[in-house]
Design an enzyme around this catalytic site. Sequence first.
Site, PDB file in Angstrom:
ATOM      1  CG  ASP A 225      11.344   9.335  83.761  1.00 39.69           C
ATOM      2  OD1 ASP A 225      11.733   9.483  84.918  1.00 39.69           O
ATOM      3  OD2 ASP A 225      11.796   8.439  83.021  1.00 39.69           O
TER       4      ASP A 225
ATOM      5  CB  ALA B 258       1.798   4.522  87.332  1.00 41.68           C
ATOM      6  CE  LYS B 259       9.391   6.452  85.130  1.00 43.09           C
ATOM      7  NZ  LYS B 259       9.905   7.225  86.258  1.00 43.09           N
ATOM      8  N   GLY B 260       5.256   5.370  82.425  1.00 44.64           N
ATOM      9  CA  GLY B 260       4.876   5.299  81.023  1.00 44.64           C
ATOM     10  C   GLY B 260       6.076   5.532  80.145  1.00 44.64           C
TER      11      GLY B 260
ATOM     12  CB  VAL C 108       3.335  -0.430  83.748  1.00 46.65           C
ATOM     13  CG1 VAL C 108       3.185  -1.491  84.840  1.00 46.65           C
ATOM     14  CG2 VAL C 108       3.790  -1.065  82.438  1.00 46.65           C
TER      15      VAL C 108
END
Length: 430
Positions: free
Chosen positions: A160, A119-121, A74
């Site tokens: 992460d 953002a992040k995944g 995202v």
Amino acid sequence: MTDITNFIRPEKPLFLAVEHPFEAMMSRFDYAAQLLNLDRGLYKVLRNPDRQIIVSIPVLMDNGEVEVFTGYRVLYNTSRGPGKGGIRFDKNVTLEEVKALAAWMTWKCAVVNIPFGGAKGGVVCDPMSLSVGELERLTRRYTAGIIELLGPDSDVPAPDVNTNERIMAWVMDTYSMHHRHTVTAVVTGKPVEMGGSLGRREATGRGVMIVTREAVRHLGIDIIGATVAVQGFGNVGSVSSQLLREQGCKIIGVGDISGAFYNKKGIDIEKALEWVRTNRTLAGFPGAETMEPEELLELECDVLVPAAKEDQITPRNAEKIRTKVICEGANGPTSAKADPILQEKGILVIPDILANAGGVTVSYFEWVQNRVGYFWSLDRVNDRMERMMKESFDSVYETAERYKVPLRIGAYILAIDKVARTLKLRGIYA
Ligand code: NAD
């Protein structure tokens, strides 16, 4: 010394919080946006992610069968710069959670004033059950699946939960093979040998120490002899404990997944670290007595550092917390419904988007070093990070005082204002 009591009790009642990950975060956003008098149009833009990608990831498993995993990325908002945010591998990852974390990154980068968006995944998987080969194939195929988003100018992932330097090396290699040349700046948190920054591993814990030192100074508490309890003894928790100890604090409680440990004379952190290096967890550590895990958070102390996972301080235990300062090393350790309880008790909470931003700040330095092709000394990394964390703490503190709100809402106001100003200057492309 400043009297904090007037600004930890806002004039307006706090928002009615809900605990759904995205909505819980957004309830704090809404409250800050309301105080800022945010333009209605900008509010609508900032409440929605720019882009969300869902990919199916076929992986050839060691037993010869093909498994299909689901992955997300995202890009929440990129008006201030490329998307920045980690990739997590976890059984319970959902698009909702990734969206919330991506929004969180947007505010975090703005709080510390680095030129990144958020953002992040995430990939839904149980990394512990995968072999190294399966993990590599999964990482590479996920990277290929989201490759059109990635790039030093568009989206820069980092480690992460359950991802690390080695996984970042595979992301960088896969991206580079597609682009036919080496692109180190596409990802941060890489091994130092291939473009990682000195000081990145300790950066989050170092940032926690710096903002804790600033907070206790504001409250007139002497850091020398200040009592500290730390939940989580991984990267963030152990480095925070070590550096706070070096500042003269007495670490009276630590805990990890194996349990909680107490020593009123102070725990020898070097010995605890040595124990964990050999035994993987604190279980059996001889330098302290054991206690129930929930007692750790309820210890009477000057500073509590939750540095393990989300939703540890909730309405269930918030009333029992007996500290003066909470420094949120973890992301989201305090649920939105616990905020007003802590506020009522007069506890100063240094919010995650400020407290653990030392990590993303040094990630930014890594990206800068990769782009310039010139590497900094450890002293230079630490000095610049310290300066940026102190400036960010001061800005959040001043904003909180000005609006008479807790530091968390002050941090949100500061961040939203920065992102909204950029959006306004850029205008809406039609
Ligand atoms: P880590 O995996 O290195 O360590 C996590 C620690 O928490 C371990 O000691 C583990 O045993 C402990 N733990 C797990 N579940 C627990 C439980 N139920 N009760 C008590 N302890 C428990 O992870 P980390 O990198 O230290 O990250 C910790 C938190 O900080 C996460 O919320 C992460 O998102 C956040 N964070 C990390 C960074 C970073 O640079 N590493 C940056 C920003 C935020």
